[in-house]
Design an enzyme around this catalytic site. Sequence first.
Site, PDB file in Angstrom:
ATOM      1  N   ASP A 100      -6.167  -1.368 -26.818  1.00 50.01           N
ATOM      2  CA  ASP A 100      -6.728  -1.118 -25.489  1.00 50.01           C
ATOM      3  C   ASP A 100      -6.864   0.376 -25.243  1.00 50.01           C
ATOM      4  O   ASP A 100      -5.981   1.146 -25.569  1.00 50.01           O
ATOM      5  CB  ASP A 100      -5.812  -1.708 -24.401  1.00 50.01           C
ATOM      6  CG  ASP A 100      -6.034  -3.202 -24.219  1.00 50.01           C
ATOM      7  OD1 ASP A 100      -6.974  -3.723 -24.838  1.00 50.01           O
ATOM      8  OD2 ASP A 100      -5.271  -3.819 -23.467  1.00 50.01           O
ATOM      9  N   PRO A 146       0.822  -1.214   0.000  1.00 56.13           N
ATOM     10  CA  PRO A 146       0.000   0.000   0.000  1.00 56.13           C
ATOM     11  C   PRO A 146       0.862   1.274   0.000  1.00 56.13           C
ATOM     12  O   PRO A 146       0.374   2.343  -0.371  1.00 56.13           O
ATOM     13  CB  PRO A 146      -0.802  -0.084   1.310  1.00 56.13           C
ATOM     14  CG  PRO A 146      -0.703  -1.500   1.748  1.00 56.13           C
ATOM     15  CD  PRO A 146       0.583  -2.047   1.192  1.00 56.13           C
ATOM     16  N   ARG A 182      -0.590  -9.698 -20.927  1.00 51.33           N
ATOM     17  CA  ARG A 182      -1.324  -9.218 -22.112  1.00 51.33           C
ATOM     18  C   ARG A 182      -0.431  -8.503 -23.116  1.00 51.33           C
ATOM     19  O   ARG A 182      -0.776  -8.399 -24.279  1.00 51.33           O
ATOM     20  CB  ARG A 182      -2.430  -8.241 -21.697  1.00 51.33           C
ATOM     21  CG  ARG A 182      -3.440  -8.786 -20.721  1.00 51.33           C
ATOM     22  CD  ARG A 182      -4.393  -7.675 -20.275  1.00 51.33           C
ATOM     23  NE  ARG A 182      -4.953  -6.992 -21.429  1.00 51.33           N
ATOM     24  CZ  ARG A 182      -5.918  -7.494 -22.192  1.00 51.33           C
ATOM     25  NH1 ARG A 182      -6.442  -8.658 -21.904  1.00 51.33           N
ATOM     26  NH2 ARG A 182      -6.345  -6.824 -23.245  1.00 51.33           N
ATOM     27  N   GLU A 196       0.451  -6.979   9.057  1.00 49.31           N
ATOM     28  CA  GLU A 196       0.499  -5.508   9.005  1.00 49.31           C
ATOM     29  C   GLU A 196       1.516  -5.008   7.988  1.00 49.31           C
ATOM     30  O   GLU A 196       1.434  -3.881   7.519  1.00 49.31           O
ATOM     31  CB  GLU A 196       0.804  -4.939  10.393  1.00 49.31           C
ATOM     32  CG  GLU A 196      -0.414  -4.757  11.268  1.00 49.31           C
ATOM     33  CD  GLU A 196      -1.505  -3.911  10.588  1.00 49.31           C
ATOM     34  OE1 GLU A 196      -2.595  -4.475  10.337  1.00 49.31           O
ATOM     35  OE2 GLU A 196      -1.270  -2.720  10.325  1.00 49.31           O
TER      36      GLU A 196
HETATM   37  C1  9D3 Z   1      -5.698  -2.344   8.024  1.00 51.08           C
HETATM   38  C2  9D3 Z   1      -4.220  -2.461   7.896  1.00 51.08           C
HETATM   39  N1  9D3 Z   1      -3.609  -1.200   7.505  1.00 51.08           N
HETATM   40  C3  9D3 Z   1      -3.403  -0.365   8.691  1.00 51.08           C
HETATM   41  C4  9D3 Z   1      -3.587   1.064   8.387  1.00 51.08           C
HETATM   42  C5  9D3 Z   1      -2.343  -1.387   6.824  1.00 51.08           C
HETATM   43  C6  9D3 Z   1      -2.320  -2.428   5.793  1.00 51.08           C
HETATM   44  C7  9D3 Z   1      -1.413  -3.464   5.880  1.00 51.08           C
HETATM   45  C8  9D3 Z   1      -1.377  -4.438   4.910  1.00 51.08           C
HETATM   46  C9  9D3 Z   1      -3.178  -2.398   4.707  1.00 51.08           C
HETATM   47  C10 9D3 Z   1      -3.150  -3.384   3.720  1.00 51.08           C
HETATM   48  C11 9D3 Z   1      -2.253  -4.408   3.831  1.00 51.08           C
HETATM   49  C12 9D3 Z   1      -2.195  -5.468   2.787  1.00 51.08           C
HETATM   50  N2  9D3 Z   1      -2.174  -4.894   1.444  1.00 51.08           N
HETATM   51  C13 9D3 Z   1      -1.224  -5.169   0.553  1.00 51.08           C
HETATM   52  O1  9D3 Z   1      -0.330  -5.938   0.837  1.00 51.08           O
HETATM   53  C14 9D3 Z   1      -1.250  -4.513  -0.730  1.00 51.08           C
HETATM   54  C15 9D3 Z   1      -2.166  -3.549  -1.300  1.00 51.08           C
HETATM   55  C16 9D3 Z   1      -3.360  -2.948  -0.794  1.00 51.08           C
HETATM   56  O2  9D3 Z   1      -3.845  -3.202   0.328  1.00 51.08           O
HETATM   57  N3  9D3 Z   1      -4.002  -2.041  -1.584  1.00 51.08           N
HETATM   58  C17 9D3 Z   1      -3.568  -1.724  -2.820  1.00 51.08           C
HETATM   59  N4  9D3 Z   1      -2.476  -2.254  -3.336  1.00 51.08           N
HETATM   60  C18 9D3 Z   1      -1.791  -3.160  -2.573  1.00 51.08           C
HETATM   61  S1  9D3 Z   1      -0.389  -3.906  -3.039  1.00 51.08           S
HETATM   62  C19 9D3 Z   1      -0.229  -4.759  -1.638  1.00 51.08           C
END
Ligand code: 9D3
Length: 249
Positions: free
Chosen positions: A169, A89, A154, A116
């Site tokens: 696309d 994220p 793709r 986390e």
């Molecule tokens: C509720 C947990 N969050 C606390 C603020 C942090 C969090 C940790 C781990 C949120 C998501 C994740 C797992 N997500 C991914 O590993 C992830 C992800 C995503 O959640 N959204 C968009 N792209 C990606 S790429 C990897």
Amino acid sequence: MRFDVITLFPELVAAVTESGVTGRAAEHGLLDVRYWNPRDYTTDRHRTVDDRPYGGGPGMVMKVEPLRRCLSAVREQTDIRSKVICLSPQGRLLTQAAVDAFSREPGLILIAGRYEGIDERFISADVDEEWSIGDYVLSGGELAAMVVMDAVTRLLPGALGHSESATQDSFAEGLLDCPHYTRPEQVGEQAIPKVLLQGDHAAIARWRRQQALGRTWERRPDLFKALALSDQDNALLQNYLNERDKTDS
Ligand code: 9D3
């Protein structure tokens, strides 16, 4: 193209090579996907891959050593100098331009996190790039890794059939797609745009372009701002907006 996916849930990610465009690409040898589980690179009796966060707080953090040993095993197994991509994220937002760049690499090592997050020392020392697939919360990086593999596949020469070309696309051009219709011609009250039945291929191409421009203007101002429209495109769009304001409201 080679993908090495590091994940605690290989059976979840494996669906990518089991059907669709990516399944066919794997069958035909265009794609070589391998799965690596950090749990197989633990040394303790409980096969521990996570631990509590320093400083306290909720959730667990993925430990450095199983990930690092797992990555070393990947490197020992292949001479392909794949970049290490962590799905996170905190990463840059994935775009078609990023996917294009990925498709020109000989391979990628994709790391899908759980819990986390991953101990930052692994990310700073062992990861080349972090990428996110959008501003919403997933339970882990696996689905994001599958998104990357699907979008990249793709673009590999020979992965798509003749009827599906990747260059057509909409996102390749920064435009949304036009509407599509198939038989029957009438569904209850719903007809189809007359232009599609009249066999005037230039008129059909103009209509499709106009719909793509109009929908991008209406739905995706962010994409629209980045477009450099010709005079003809601007005229098509003006006409779309005029017609819409006549009939709607
Ligand atoms: C509720 C947990 N969050 C606390 C603020 C942090 C969090 C940790 C781990 C949120 C998501 C994740 C797992 N997500 C991914 O590993 C992830 C992800 C995503 O959640 N959204 C968009 N792209 C990606 S790429 C990897």
